[in-house]
Scaffold this motif. Sequence first.
Motif, short mmCIF file in Angstrom:
data_model
loop_
_atom_site.label_atom_id
_atom_site.label_comp_id
_atom_site.label_asym_id
_atom_site.label_seq_id
_atom_site.Cartn_x
_atom_site.Cartn_y
_atom_site.Cartn_z
N VAL A 43 0.84 -1.20 0.00
CA VAL A 43 0.00 0.00 0.00
C VAL A 43 0.87 1.25 0.00
O VAL A 43 0.55 2.25 -0.66
CB VAL A 43 -0.96 0.00 1.20
N SER A 44 1.99 1.23 0.71
CA SER A 44 2.89 2.39 0.75
C SER A 44 3.47 2.69 -0.63
O SER A 44 3.57 3.86 -1.03
CB SER A 44 4.02 2.14 1.75
N VAL A 45 3.83 1.64 -1.37
CA VAL A 45 4.35 1.83 -2.73
C VAL A 45 3.28 2.47 -3.62
O VAL A 45 3.55 3.40 -4.38
CB VAL A 45 4.81 0.48 -3.33
N VAL A 46 2.06 1.97 -3.51
CA VAL A 46 0.95 2.52 -4.31
C VAL A 46 0.74 4.00 -3.98
O VAL A 46 0.63 4.85 -4.89
CB VAL A 46 -0.35 1.73 -4.05
N LEU A 47 0.69 4.33 -2.71
CA LEU A 47 0.45 5.72 -2.30
C LEU A 47 1.60 6.63 -2.74
O LEU A 47 1.37 7.79 -3.12
CB LEU A 47 0.28 5.79 -0.79
N LEU A 48 2.81 6.13 -2.70
CA LEU A 48 3.96 6.92 -3.13
C LEU A 48 3.88 7.20 -4.63
O LEU A 48 4.09 8.34 -5.07
CB LEU A 48 5.26 6.17 -2.81
N MET A 49 3.57 6.20 -5.43
CA MET A 49 3.43 6.38 -6.87
C MET A 49 2.30 7.34 -7.20
O MET A 49 2.42 8.22 -8.05
CB MET A 49 3.18 5.03 -7.56
#
Length: 358
Positions: free
Chosen positions: A87-93
Amino acid sequence: MHVPDGFINAPVSVAAGVVAAAAVAVSLRGARRELDERTAPLAGLVAAFIFAVQMLNFPVAAGTSGHLLGGALAAILVGPYTGVLCVSVVLLMQGILFADGGLTALGVNITVMGVVTVVVAHAIFRGLLRILPSTRRSVTVAAFTGALLSVPAAAAAFTAVYAIGGTTDVPIGKVITAMVGVHVLIGIGEAAITAATVGAVIAVRPDLVHGARGLTTRLKLRVDGALVDAPAAAAAPAPAGARSTRKVWVTGLVTALVLAGFVSFYASASPDGLEKVAADKGIDEKVEEHAAANSPLADYGVKDVDDARLSGGLAGVIGVGVTVVAGTGIFWAVRRRRTEDLTATSTSTAPSTSASAG
């Protein structure tokens, strides 16, 4: 539920950033125990799939829509620590490339949409599996329930953050009533998507579902026209590493590309739950322009591409591609670190073992 810049004041945003950074650090360490040569590339795929499905806003009430948060889905498919990272990767992108979710609010978003949803969903999921029969259906039911409750929990968490550091003077009672109320409805959609996805993967590869590890189904044999349980020796599953994940990976990636590149065009254009509540209650009075507002992919469209369908589709495909590459790279690095740690441990214990034997 992407919180934009300006909703939460600077001190609380910084504090949330510290909490999010600590959660990510703990998750990086915990993910070493969850990731192996099969699940590392699948974790990147899960992140890309969550990105794609988050583009599919579905109507939940008059003038309001919702979309998948993904914490429950990630926790059940690849484990809670890896789920927080997904989820953190998605939010960062989304924040950097698509101007979705404020950059100063990134810590708030990771804490609310990543940590809270994963922790709540995983706790409920595990709790239910302890009391339900050990079947695939139980995993799906537990996934549905955990996902359903994780969304209003995240809404309540946002309200708590807003109560401490909100930039407008809005009665908190009204905020939490509105937020939890609409996100219970969104949670139903989250639960349906999560249960359907988990159920689909379990049907073909239960060994790839973290939440279903240890779940076995007795092999059936047809004897005189009737199905009976095979002997335990015949029902033993093949070694986990003996089966390739390529087919699942390719199928999942193609599905994500189709959802983001084509199906997303038909998503609801109504504001999501947080946007609707913010507009109705005045939370958005001090909202700030996103730092990446001039990004070539801002608002999920490719700049200078006039055709809306093509613009949105290309942006979705690019987003899926970038997310799967970034996610897979991160998870392979974590997996490699685990391998190095195990090698170092075995090397350090070997001399003492030899000495004892002598």
